[in-house]
Design a protein around this motif. Structure first.
Motif, PDB file in Angstrom:
ATOM      1  N   GLY A 173      -1.043  20.704   0.958  1.00 59.63           N
ATOM      2  CA  GLY A 173      -0.701  19.776  -0.104  1.00 59.63           C
ATOM      3  C   GLY A 173      -0.978  18.333   0.280  1.00 59.63           C
ATOM      4  N   PRO A 174      -0.889  17.429  -0.679  1.00 66.11           N
ATOM      5  CA  PRO A 174      -1.211  16.018  -0.439  1.00 66.11           C
ATOM      6  C   PRO A 174      -0.142  15.290   0.363  1.00 66.11           C
ATOM      7  N   VAL A 175      -0.577  14.329   1.146  1.00 66.06           N
ATOM      8  CA  VAL A 175       0.345  13.396   1.804  1.00 66.06           C
ATOM      9  C   VAL A 175       0.487  12.222   0.846  1.00 66.06           C
ATOM     10  N   HIS A 176       1.606  12.149   0.142  1.00 69.59           N
ATOM     11  CA  HIS A 176       1.742  11.241  -0.993  1.00 69.59           C
ATOM     12  C   HIS A 176       1.605   9.771  -0.603  1.00 69.59           C
ATOM     13  N   SER A 177       2.099   9.395   0.564  1.00 72.25           N
ATOM     14  CA  SER A 177       2.041   7.989   0.961  1.00 72.25           C
ATOM     15  C   SER A 177       0.613   7.534   1.248  1.00 72.25           C
ATOM     16  N   LEU A 178      -0.317   8.479   1.438  1.00 73.43           N
ATOM     17  CA  LEU A 178      -1.716   8.102   1.640  1.00 73.43           C
ATOM     18  C   LEU A 178      -2.270   7.441   0.380  1.00 73.43           C
ATOM     19  N   GLY A 179      -1.829   7.918  -0.796  1.00 78.34           N
ATOM     20  CA  GLY A 179      -2.245   7.280  -2.042  1.00 78.34           C
ATOM     21  C   GLY A 179      -1.720   5.864  -2.158  1.00 78.34           C
ATOM     22  N   PHE A 194       8.720  -4.074   7.821  1.00 82.58           N
ATOM     23  CA  PHE A 194       8.369  -3.099   6.788  1.00 82.58           C
ATOM     24  C   PHE A 194       9.059  -3.383   5.451  1.00 82.58           C
ATOM     25  N   THR A 195      10.158  -4.115   5.477  1.00 83.44           N
ATOM     26  CA  THR A 195      10.866  -4.427   4.233  1.00 83.44           C
ATOM     27  C   THR A 195      10.350  -5.706   3.582  1.00 83.44           C
ATOM     28  N   ARG A 196       9.442  -6.411   4.263  1.00 79.10           N
ATOM     29  CA  ARG A 196       8.959  -7.693   3.741  1.00 79.10           C
ATOM     30  C   ARG A 196       7.500  -7.671   3.307  1.00 79.10           C
ATOM     31  N   ASP A 197       6.788  -6.582   3.622  1.00 78.15           N
ATOM     32  CA  ASP A 197       5.349  -6.540   3.379  1.00 78.15           C
ATOM     33  C   ASP A 197       4.977  -5.183   2.795  1.00 78.15           C
ATOM     34  N   LEU A 198       4.381  -5.180   1.607  1.00 76.04           N
ATOM     35  CA  LEU A 198       4.058  -3.922   0.936  1.00 76.04           C
ATOM     36  C   LEU A 198       3.021  -3.118   1.708  1.00 76.04           C
ATOM     37  N   ARG A 221      -3.809   2.226  -2.386  1.00 78.08           N
ATOM     38  CA  ARG A 221      -3.644   1.274  -3.487  1.00 78.08           C
ATOM     39  C   ARG A 221      -3.201  -0.096  -3.025  1.00 78.08           C
ATOM     40  N   THR A 222      -2.569  -0.194  -1.869  1.00 83.05           N
ATOM     41  CA  THR A 222      -2.099  -1.504  -1.399  1.00 83.05           C
ATOM     42  C   THR A 222      -3.173  -2.295  -0.686  1.00 83.05           C
ATOM     43  N   ARG A 223      -4.306  -1.672  -0.376  1.00 82.60           N
ATOM     44  CA  ARG A 223      -5.376  -2.404   0.293  1.00 82.60           C
ATOM     45  C   ARG A 223      -5.895  -3.507  -0.609  1.00 82.60           C
ATOM     46  N   VAL A 224      -6.238  -4.634  -0.010  1.00 78.39           N
ATOM     47  CA  VAL A 224      -6.751  -5.783  -0.765  1.00 78.39           C
ATOM     48  C   VAL A 224      -8.013  -5.414  -1.530  1.00 78.39           C
ATOM     49  N   ASP A 225      -8.863  -4.548  -0.928  1.00 77.00           N
ATOM     50  CA  ASP A 225     -10.144  -4.216  -1.550  1.00 77.00           C
ATOM     51  C   ASP A 225     -10.061  -2.972  -2.425  1.00 77.00           C
ATOM     52  N   LEU A 230       2.559  -3.081   4.957  1.00 75.63           N
ATOM     53  CA  LEU A 230       3.234  -2.476   6.106  1.00 75.63           C
ATOM     54  C   LEU A 230       4.165  -1.350   5.667  1.00 75.63           C
ATOM     55  N   PHE A 231       4.838  -1.535   4.546  1.00 76.82           N
ATOM     56  CA  PHE A 231       5.712  -0.477   4.037  1.00 76.82           C
ATOM     57  C   PHE A 231       4.903   0.791   3.774  1.00 76.82           C
ATOM     58  N   ALA A 232       3.725   0.645   3.168  1.00 83.24           N
ATOM     59  CA  ALA A 232       2.875   1.798   2.901  1.00 83.24           C
ATOM     60  C   ALA A 232       2.415   2.451   4.201  1.00 83.24           C
ATOM     61  N   ALA A 233       2.003   1.639   5.169  1.00 80.69           N
ATOM     62  CA  ALA A 233       1.543   2.183   6.449  1.00 80.69           C
ATOM     63  C   ALA A 233       2.674   2.884   7.188  1.00 80.69           C
ATOM     64  N   GLY A 234       3.847   2.260   7.226  1.00 82.38           N
ATOM     65  CA  GLY A 234       4.991   2.884   7.889  1.00 82.38           C
ATOM     66  C   GLY A 234       5.428   4.157   7.204  1.00 82.38           C
TER      67      GLY A 234
END
Length: 248
Positions: A228-234, A75-79, A238-242, A81-85
């Motif tokens: 309220g919003p789940v902030h990490s969902l945003g 999770f510390t090496r991949d953005l 944004r980190t998705r390739v597409d 994965l960090f977003a998903a975690g």
């Protein structure tokens, strides 16, 4: 570790999900300066053994010390994965109240993070995690059968997501004027499979188009029971390739 925030000049307020005590929030005195009691432990994606003392007049415990048990390093090496975690941690925090569902929720979160750390397909694991977390929190949606009449989801007839009724309904059970979302039969079956199967089986027989529709369904199911919003969902979007709003 679900989250931390500064408190005063040197303390931290820490929220943990534990196997024995459920969700626990406590104050770690001097955490910013202590290398002996908390070194490297008050971070996301680490497994720790926490020692705390219950306060007689407060739900906030005193966190005395933490010992590092293990680290999920991917999770510390991949953005991505960090977003998903981060999404797994934040959604767990939002869905669990007090000290309920300790062992089940702890195991569910640990399984999801371990699978992601090992390289399992992110989308499939997150969809399965969402559905299992909804069930463990008392919000299990009806997916295999119509919420109204109980008819099994078979054939190729679409189903309809009826949020107010907590799941999918067949066409003949849609009420006049009821807000619904059509869901392809294949997606309904995949949602049912993900909800029934262990998280480790989430990647089996997955299809990208089906998972995209499944993500839209689970996002609505989760939003219906969280405030309220789940902030990490945003961040996850944004980190998705597409993603048109990528951060790469």
């Amino acid at each position: 570790m679900l989250r931390t925030r500064p408190y005063g000049e040197s303390d931290r307020i820490v929220t943990l999900i534990t196997e024995q005590h459920g969700k626990v929030t406590g104050i770690a005195k001097g955490a910013k300066n202590s290398r002996r009691r908390f070194a490297g432990t008050l971070e996301p994606f680490v497994l720790i053994r926490a020692v705390f003392r219950q306060r007689a007049t407060s739900d906030l415990v005193f966190l005395l010390r933490c010992e590092l048990v293990g680290t999920l390093r991917a999770f510390t090496r991949d953005l991505d994965l960090f977003a998903a975690g981060s999404y797994v941690l934040e959604l767990t925090d939002r869905m669990v109240f007090g000290r309920e569902s300790g062992r089940e929720i702890y195991g569910l979160g640990l399984d999801a993070l371990t699978l992601l750390d090992a390289g399992a397909p992110t989308d499939a694991v997150l969809r399965a995690f969402e559905l299992h977390l909804l069930a463990a929190s008392g919000y299990a949606p009806a997916l295999d059968r119509c919420r109204a009449c109980g008819r099994a989801a078979d054939g190729e007839d679409p189903r309809y997501l009826a949020l107010e009724r907590g799941g999918l309904v067949c066409r003949r059970c849609v009420r006049a004027g009821e807000p619904v979302r059509p869901v392809a039969a294949a997606t309904a079956r995949e949602l049912g499979r993900l909800a029934r199967s262990p998280l480790a089986d989430a990647a089996a027989r997955t299809d990208a188009a089906i998972l995209r529709e499944a993500a839209a369904v689970t996002e609505q199911l989760v939003a219906a029971v969280t405030s309220g919003p789940v902030h990490s969902l945003g961040l996850l979007g944004r980190t998705r390739v597409d993603s048109p709003e990528g951060v790469r």
